[in-house]
Design a protein around this motif. Structure first.
Motif, PDB file in Angstrom:
ATOM      1  N   ILE A  57      34.804  27.762  49.983  1.00 37.92           N
ATOM      2  CA  ILE A  57      34.293  28.989  49.369  1.00 37.92           C
ATOM      3  C   ILE A  57      34.204  30.096  50.414  1.00 37.92           C
ATOM      4  N   ALA A  58      33.697  29.759  51.591  1.00 41.34           N
ATOM      5  CA  ALA A  58      33.580  30.754  52.669  1.00 41.34           C
ATOM      6  C   ALA A  58      34.955  31.296  53.054  1.00 41.34           C
ATOM      7  N   GLU A  59      35.964  30.428  53.083  1.00 43.84           N
ATOM      8  CA  GLU A  59      37.327  30.872  53.408  1.00 43.84           C
ATOM      9  C   GLU A  59      37.840  31.856  52.361  1.00 43.84           C
ATOM     10  N   ARG A  60      37.583  31.564  51.081  1.00 42.83           N
ATOM     11  CA  ARG A  60      38.055  32.450  50.010  1.00 42.83           C
ATOM     12  C   ARG A  60      37.312  33.781  50.018  1.00 42.83           C
ATOM     13  N   ILE A  61      36.017  33.752  50.319  1.00 44.57           N
ATOM     14  CA  ILE A  61      35.249  34.998  50.416  1.00 44.57           C
ATOM     15  C   ILE A  61      35.828  35.863  51.537  1.00 44.57           C
ATOM     16  N   THR A  62      36.150  35.234  52.656  1.00 39.67           N
ATOM     17  CA  THR A  62      36.748  35.965  53.779  1.00 39.67           C
ATOM     18  C   THR A  62      38.099  36.552  53.368  1.00 39.67           C
ATOM     19  N   LYS A 111      29.955  46.400  51.718  1.00 39.70           N
ATOM     20  CA  LYS A 111      29.197  45.716  52.762  1.00 39.70           C
ATOM     21  C   LYS A 111      29.866  44.375  53.027  1.00 39.70           C
ATOM     22  N   SER A 112      29.552  43.763  54.152  1.00 33.85           N
ATOM     23  CA  SER A 112      30.274  42.530  54.506  1.00 33.85           C
ATOM     24  C   SER A 112      29.597  41.260  54.012  1.00 33.85           C
ATOM     25  N   ASP A 113      28.477  41.356  53.279  1.00 35.06           N
ATOM     26  CA  ASP A 113      27.852  40.130  52.777  1.00 35.06           C
ATOM     27  C   ASP A 113      28.624  39.606  51.562  1.00 35.06           C
ATOM     28  N   ARG A 114      28.383  38.359  51.219  1.00 38.95           N
ATOM     29  CA  ARG A 114      29.144  37.700  50.148  1.00 38.95           C
ATOM     30  C   ARG A 114      28.997  38.410  48.809  1.00 38.95           C
ATOM     31  N   TYR A 115      27.754  38.724  48.453  1.00 40.00           N
ATOM     32  CA  TYR A 115      27.501  39.357  47.161  1.00 40.00           C
ATOM     33  C   TYR A 115      28.255  40.683  47.055  1.00 40.00           C
ATOM     34  N   SER A 116      28.135  41.523  48.061  1.00 42.38           N
ATOM     35  CA  SER A 116      28.809  42.828  48.038  1.00 42.38           C
ATOM     36  C   SER A 116      30.318  42.669  47.979  1.00 42.38           C
ATOM     37  N   THR A 117      30.831  41.643  48.649  1.00 41.86           N
ATOM     38  CA  THR A 117      32.274  41.378  48.599  1.00 41.86           C
ATOM     39  C   THR A 117      32.691  41.038  47.175  1.00 41.86           C
ATOM     40  N   VAL A 133      31.116  41.763  44.332  1.00 44.30           N
ATOM     41  CA  VAL A 133      30.955  42.958  43.494  1.00 44.30           C
ATOM     42  C   VAL A 133      32.128  43.905  43.732  1.00 44.30           C
ATOM     43  N   GLY A 134      32.517  44.082  44.986  1.00 40.97           N
ATOM     44  CA  GLY A 134      33.651  44.940  45.314  1.00 40.97           C
ATOM     45  C   GLY A 134      34.941  44.445  44.692  1.00 40.97           C
ATOM     46  N   VAL A 135      35.149  43.141  44.704  1.00 41.37           N
ATOM     47  CA  VAL A 135      36.360  42.562  44.109  1.00 41.37           C
ATOM     48  C   VAL A 135      36.365  42.789  42.603  1.00 41.37           C
ATOM     49  N   VAL A 136      35.234  42.544  41.951  1.00 35.92           N
ATOM     50  CA  VAL A 136      35.154  42.746  40.497  1.00 35.92           C
ATOM     51  C   VAL A 136      35.453  44.204  40.152  1.00 35.92           C
ATOM     52  N   ASN A 137      34.844  45.123  40.875  1.00 32.39           N
ATOM     53  CA  ASN A 137      35.083  46.548  40.609  1.00 32.39           C
ATOM     54  C   ASN A 137      36.536  46.929  40.863  1.00 32.39           C
ATOM     55  N   TYR A 138      37.118  46.375  41.909  1.00 30.14           N
ATOM     56  CA  TYR A 138      38.517  46.680  42.241  1.00 30.14           C
ATOM     57  C   TYR A 138      39.468  46.144  41.164  1.00 30.14           C
ATOM     58  N   VAL A 139      39.206  44.940  40.686  1.00 27.92           N
ATOM     59  CA  VAL A 139      40.052  44.354  39.627  1.00 27.92           C
ATOM     60  C   VAL A 139      39.936  45.185  38.354  1.00 27.92           C
ATOM     61  N   LYS A 140      38.717  45.614  38.005  1.00 25.33           N
ATOM     62  CA  LYS A 140      38.544  46.463  36.817  1.00 25.33           C
ATOM     63  C   LYS A 140      39.300  47.774  36.958  1.00 25.33           C
ATOM     64  N   MET A 141      39.256  48.363  38.165  1.00 22.61           N
ATOM     65  CA  MET A 141      39.975  49.611  38.404  1.00 22.61           C
ATOM     66  C   MET A 141      41.487  49.378  38.256  1.00 22.61           C
ATOM     67  N   LEU A 142      41.967  48.259  38.795  1.00 21.75           N
ATOM     68  CA  LEU A 142      43.393  47.958  38.673  1.00 21.75           C
ATOM     69  C   LEU A 142      43.793  47.741  37.215  1.00 21.75           C
ATOM     70  N   GLN A 143      42.930  47.117  36.427  1.00 19.79           N
ATOM     71  CA  GLN A 143      43.224  46.925  35.007  1.00 19.79           C
ATOM     72  C   GLN A 143      43.315  48.256  34.281  1.00 19.79           C
ATOM     73  N   ARG A 144      42.375  49.184  34.568  1.00 22.29           N
ATOM     74  CA  ARG A 144      42.425  50.516  33.946  1.00 22.29           C
ATOM     75  C   ARG A 144      43.704  51.247  34.354  1.00 22.29           C
ATOM     76  N   ARG A 145      44.042  51.133  35.622  1.00 20.67           N
ATOM     77  CA  ARG A 145      45.248  51.801  36.143  1.00 20.67           C
ATOM     78  C   ARG A 145      46.501  51.238  35.475  1.00 20.67           C
ATOM     79  N   SER A 146      46.554  49.920  35.329  1.00 12.60           N
ATOM     80  CA  SER A 146      47.704  49.275  34.689  1.00 12.60           C
ATOM     81  C   SER A 146      47.839  49.728  33.237  1.00 12.60           C
ATOM     82  N   LYS A 147      46.705  49.787  32.540  1.00  8.09           N
ATOM     83  CA  LYS A 147      46.737  50.229  31.140  1.00  8.09           C
ATOM     84  C   LYS A 147      47.250  51.658  31.033  1.00  8.09           C
ATOM     85  N   LYS A 148      46.761  52.522  31.927  1.00 10.17           N
ATOM     86  CA  LYS A 148      47.193  53.925  31.922  1.00 10.17           C
ATOM     87  C   LYS A 148      48.693  54.031  32.199  1.00 10.17           C
TER      88      LYS A 148
END
Length: 116
Positions: free
Chosen positions: A59-64, A78-84, A86-101
């Motif tokens: 899990i730590a390897e995948r988070i990294t 931020k570099s903590d696990r939770y922020s990482t 959250v950042g990934v979820v937000n980035y994937v959502k942004m990519l989905q919106r971009r793909s749809k557009k």
């Protein structure tokens, strides 16, 4: 570093078949063997602990890896696990919106070309 941890965990698993642990008797200096049932229980617990450690390392390897992907994409977080995560979820959502557009724009362009 994670590979070293994983290989040492695997070595520990292989070593689990070693002699049963011994305890000193308080009345004599002779060593008494722990019962086979107790040895088996300790062995199973050690194996579970090692497997949990391996799972945690994976899990730590995948988070990294996710953290590195975000950095490569220029996403600030931020570099903590939770922020990482959250950042990934937000980035994937942004990519989905971009793909749809882009799909919608592509559809309009195709209609424009075929109607001309």
């Amino acid at each position: 570093n994670a590979k070293k941890r994983r290989s040492s965990s695997q070595q520990q698993l292989r070593q689990m078949g070693a002699k049963p642990p011994t305890i000193k008797s308080s009345s004599t200096s002779n060593l008494l063997h722990v019962s086979e049932d107790e040895h088996d229980r300790l062995k199973r617990r050690s194996i579970r602990n090692i497997r949990e450690q391996q799972r945690s390392n994976k899990i730590a390897e995948r988070i990294t890896e996710l953290r590195n992907l975000l950095q490569g994409a220029g996403v600030h977080h931020k570099s903590d696990r939770y922020s990482t995560l959250v950042g990934v979820v937000n980035y994937v959502k942004m990519l989905q919106r971009r793909s749809k557009k882009l799909d919608e724009e592509h559809k309009v362009l195709l209609e424009t070309i075929s109607g001309a």
